[in-house]
Structure formats: C-alpha cells, structure tokens
Design a protein around this motif. Structure first.
Motif, mmCIF file in Angstrom:
data_model
loop_
_atom_site.group_PDB
_atom_site.id
_atom_site.type_symbol
_atom_site.label_atom_id
_atom_site.label_comp_id
_atom_site.label_asym_id
_atom_site.label_seq_id
_atom_site.Cartn_x
_atom_site.Cartn_y
_atom_site.Cartn_z
ATOM 1 N N VAL B 50 0.823 -1.221 0.000
ATOM 2 C CA VAL B 50 0.000 0.000 0.000
ATOM 3 C C VAL B 50 0.852 1.264 0.000
ATOM 4 O O VAL B 50 0.318 2.367 -0.030
ATOM 5 C CB VAL B 50 -0.998 0.025 1.171
ATOM 6 N N GLY B 51 2.158 1.070 0.024
ATOM 7 C CA GLY B 51 3.047 2.223 -0.029
ATOM 8 C C GLY B 51 4.463 1.794 0.293
ATOM 9 O O GLY B 51 4.694 0.643 0.707
ATOM 10 N N ALA B 52 5.392 2.704 0.092
ATOM 11 C CA ALA B 52 6.793 2.393 0.362
ATOM 12 C C ALA B 52 6.962 1.936 1.801
ATOM 13 O O ALA B 52 6.439 2.567 2.734
ATOM 14 C CB ALA B 52 7.658 3.610 0.079
ATOM 15 N N GLY B 53 7.651 0.821 1.952
ATOM 16 C CA GLY B 53 7.930 0.269 3.272
ATOM 17 C C GLY B 53 6.848 -0.618 3.845
ATOM 18 O O GLY B 53 7.016 -1.180 4.938
ATOM 19 N N ILE B 54 5.741 -0.781 3.123
ATOM 20 C CA ILE B 54 4.607 -1.572 3.624
ATOM 21 C C ILE B 54 4.255 -2.656 2.619
ATOM 22 O O ILE B 54 3.925 -2.357 1.466
ATOM 23 C CB ILE B 54 3.372 -0.687 3.862
#
Lengths: 114, 113
Positions: B50-54
């Motif tokens: 769902v986004g950078a790092g996730i």
C-alpha cells in the motif's frame, strides 16, 4: 469471502454473431466490477468498469456490461463479434480494503470462427 | 508514460535457483500487486503493497518475498525455485482510491526446470 465465477471456460462464436460472457460474484457490500481482456502473450487491458449509477456500462471496442444486483451478475455483451475479439476475458471484483483488493474469475476463452 | 514495466519478459530457471522479477511504475500509484496466472485458475494474489515500506501477503505467498523501498519499484524475489512456481507473473498498480481499477504490466513468463 469474495469470489467471482465465470461459468463458461470456453466459448466459440461466429464472426458477426452476438456475444454474452457470464460473470457472477459474491460480495456482501456494493461491489466494484470490472471486465478485462487478455490477448495471447499480453497483459490485462481494462474493457469496462462499474462503480455506481447506471447499471448498463459501455466500454472500449464496442463492449457493454450490465450490473444486476438481484442476480449478483455482471455479464459482458457485444452485438457483433469481430475476429480480433478472440482473447481471454476476465471478470473481477474490487474491494476497498487494505490496498484495494481485486478478485478475479478463472476467465473465459473466446474463439471466433469465420 | 511507460505505465507498469516488468522485466524480464521470459526466464528459465533451474530448480533451486533464485531470481528477482522487477516491476517499475511511473504512474505515481500508491498500491502495487504481484499476481500469478496459471491455466484455468485466473489470477492469484501473491503479495501487495500500500506504499513504500509496507507489504502484505496475498492468497499464495509461499516461496516468494517482496520489498517496497520506493513508490516506483516493487520487486518479487523467488528463493529456491520449484517447478510449482512455473507460471506467468503480473505486476499491477492502482490509485489510493475506492473507485479505481488495476493497471497491469505485460507479464513475466517463468519456467522452472
């Protein structure tokens, strides 16, 4: 749990004939519905989508689909099939959950004969 | 705009080898996905982000790993390839909105022998 059923694995139609591909879904809330087309060796291309409003939606390449809530269906139609329509067609349900989940049917393969 | 770009397009691996399937997007979409497509089975979700790092697991995550260090890239790692991982892999993206579709790359056809 969400699920999408495409009961027809393979359909053969004559060029110029009409086409209807069936799709039934299982989802507790208002679904977001999609039809994608996949030509051999290619990725999936969006044909049309339904989010809300008019239950008859128009897509690209002369395709349309009708959402029927009472039947949990979203069937794809085309009045006159062209040889270039031969492809794999996928129905999908979109669920706005963590990350917008998309659930796909198993696909219907369309053959068009001259 | 290139949209969603997958590399390589084709690859043959031997059992036990490892590889990374690359996926890059220039659509500035927050959500990214990896699917595998097997004949008669439709598309099954492997991992999504769902986004950078996730990142999070989908339906069929076993044997795969992912990372998302930037918005643009979402590589899929196969460790110790097995014949059951022979498939066509698709990367997809979507906007962070309810009424949006998925946008697909052209796919990577992987054969494990």
């Amino acid at each position: 749990a969400q699920s999408v059923t495409q009961p027809d694995i393979h359909i053969t139609v004559s060029e110029g004939a009409s086409l209807e591909l069936r799709c039934n879904y299982s989802y507790g809330a208002t679904p977001y519905l999609f039809w994608y087309v996949q030509s051999p060796g290619q990725g999936l291309q969006l044909l049309l989508k339904y989010f809300s409003g008019d239950t008859l939606v128009q897509g690209i390449k002369g395709f349309e689909a009708e959402f029927k809530r009472s039947q949990s269906s979203f069937n794809l139609r085309k009045p006159s099939v062209h040889w270039s329509d031969a492809a794999e067609y996928f129905c999908a349900v979109g669920v706005h959950d963590t990350g917008n989940q998309f659930y796909f049917g198993t696909g219907t393969s369309l053959t068009v004969i001259p | 705009n290139a949209g969603v770009t997958q590399t390589p397009k084709f690859r043959i691996l031997k059992i036990g080898q490892s590889m990374t399937l690359q996926c890059a997007q220039d659509m500035n979409h927050n959500y990214m996905y990896w699917y595998r497509q097997d004949p008669g089975m439709g598309l099954k979700l492997i991992y999504y982000s769902v986004g950078a790092g996730i990142t999070d697991k989908g339906e069929v995550p076993n044997g795969y790993n992912v990372s998302r260090s930037t918005t643009e890239d979402f590589p899929l790692r196969l460790e110790l390839a097995a014949p059951s991982q022979t498939s066509v892999y698709f990367c997809a993206t979507s906007r962070r909105a309810q009424n949006t579709e998925a946008f697909f790359g052209q796919g990577t056809r992987l054969t494990v022998v």
